[in-house]
Scaffold this motif. Structure first.
Motif, short mmCIF file in Angstrom:
data_model
loop_
_atom_site.label_atom_id
_atom_site.label_comp_id
_atom_site.label_asym_id
_atom_site.label_seq_id
_atom_site.Cartn_x
_atom_site.Cartn_y
_atom_site.Cartn_z
N LEU A 25 0.86 -1.19 0.00
CA LEU A 25 0.00 0.00 0.00
C LEU A 25 0.89 1.24 0.00
O LEU A 25 1.81 1.35 0.81
CB LEU A 25 -0.91 0.00 1.25
N LYS A 26 0.62 2.14 -0.95
CA LYS A 26 1.36 3.40 -1.01
C LYS A 26 0.35 4.53 -0.97
O LYS A 26 -0.62 4.53 -1.73
CB LYS A 26 2.14 3.48 -2.33
N ILE A 27 0.61 5.49 -0.11
CA ILE A 27 -0.28 6.64 -0.01
C ILE A 27 0.54 7.91 -0.20
O ILE A 27 1.62 8.06 0.39
CB ILE A 27 -1.00 6.65 1.35
N TYR A 28 0.03 8.80 -1.03
CA TYR A 28 0.63 10.13 -1.17
C TYR A 28 -0.27 11.09 -0.40
O TYR A 28 -1.41 11.33 -0.79
CB TYR A 28 0.75 10.54 -2.63
N LEU A 29 0.24 11.56 0.71
CA LEU A 29 -0.56 12.37 1.64
C LEU A 29 -0.19 13.83 1.50
O LEU A 29 0.98 14.21 1.64
CB LEU A 29 -0.23 11.88 3.05
#
Ligand code: DC
Length: 237
Positions: free
Chosen positions: A151-155
C-alpha cells in the motif's frame, strides 16, 4: 519481535509507504494507524534530521555537499523503539528532541539532496522493513525505498493548512513560532524535496492520492486503516 504463526503460514510481512510534503500529517497519521494495525512505525525524516543535526553541530554549511560528505563516515544513525514510538540516536546519543528544531528541518532537507546521504540511510530503512509489518513515512518510500510496498499513499494538504498544523505542533512543544516563517520553511522544503535529482518527492504511479486539508486526524487514520485492510497480506491487518 518473534515471528508469529501468521508469518510462518504466509511468510510475508506487509509494507505501507506514506509519502508527501512537510506538514501533511504523515507522522501523526502513520503513528496512529501503526498502533491500530499493530505495525511498527518508521519515521525516515528523523534520519535525515539526525545527519542535518550532525552537520550543524560541526559548523558545516548543509548546502555544501562536499562538507557534509566529509563527515558521513563518522556519523552513525540508529533507531530504537519504545512504548512511545521511535527514538533516534546519533553516534549513540539520543537526539529525538534536538532534531525537531525548525533550523534542523531545513538542514535535513539540504543534506537529503546528497545521493551519498540517501544511500547510507536507504540501506538502514530497507533493513528495518525486512522482517516486520511496517508503516514507513518519508518522501521516497513508495518510489524508491520500498517499491514493492503493498500500500502506497501520497498524503498532502494545502500549504496554508500544513503551515497552520506545524505552528500548532511547535507551539504545543513550547517553541515560539511565526506563521510566515514556518510557511516559508515549508515552501522552501517543498521545492527542495521535489526538485532534487535523486529520489525526489513525487507520488508513486501506484499510490493512492490523499488530500487531507479538510479531514480530521481521526478521519485520516480511519482512511489509512481502511486502505490497509483492503490490501491486506495473508491473514494480516
Ligand atoms: O519528514 P520530515 O519533515 O521530518 O523530513 C525532514 C526532511 O528530510 C525533509 O524536508 C526531506 C528529507 N527527507 C527525505 O528527503 N526523504 C525521506 N524519506 C524523508 C525525509
Amino acid at each position: 519481535r518473534m515471528p508469529d504463526i501468521f508469518d510462518e503460514r504466509f511468510g510475508k510481512f506487509m509494507k505501507i509507504a506514506i509519502d508527501g510534503p512537510a506538514g501533511a500529517g504523515k507522522s501523526t497519521i502513520s503513528k496512529g494507524a501503526a498502533k491500530r494495525l499493530g505495525f511498527v512505525y518508521i519515521d525516515t525524516g528523523a534520519m535525515y534530521r539526525a545527519i542535518g543535526l550532525a552537520a550543524v553541530r560541526r559548523g558545516i554549511d548543509t548546502a555544501d555537499a562536499e562538507g557534509v560528505k566529509s563527515i558521513l563516515d563518522d556519523v552513525d544513525v540508529a533507531i530504537r523503539h519504545n512504548e512511545n514510538g521511535q527514538l533516534i540516536f546519533l553516534n549513540g546519543e539520543d537526539v529525538s528532541t534536538d532534531i525537531r528544531l525548525p533550523e534542523i528541518s531545513v538542514a535535513a532537507s539540504n543534506v537529503a539532496v546528497i545521493p551519498e546521504v540517501r544511500l547510507k540511510l536507504v540501506e538502514l530503512q530497507r533493513k528495518l522493513a525486512a522482517d516486520t509489518d511496517v508503516i514507513m513515512d518519508g518522501r521516497d518510500i513508495g518510489t524508491y525505498v520500498l517499491p514493492d510496498a503493498e500500500l502506497k499513499i501520497y498524503l498532502t494538504a494545502s500549504v496554508e493548512e500544513r503551515a497552520n498544523r506545524r505552528c500548532r505542533e511547535l507551539k504545543e512543544k513550547g517553541v515560539e513560532t511565526d506563521f510566515d516563517a514556518v510557511k516559508a520553511d515549508i515552501e522552501y522544503r517543498d521545492k527542495n524535496d521535489s526538485g532534487r535529482e535523486f529520489a525526489p518527492l513525487k507520488p508513486a504511479d501506484d499510490s493512492v492520492y490523499m488530500d487531507n486539508t479538510d479531514m480530521t486526524l481521526e478521519e485520516s487514520i480511519d482512511k489509512v486503516c481502511e486502505l490497509a485492510h483492503s490490501r491486506r497480506v495473508g491473514n494480516k491487518v
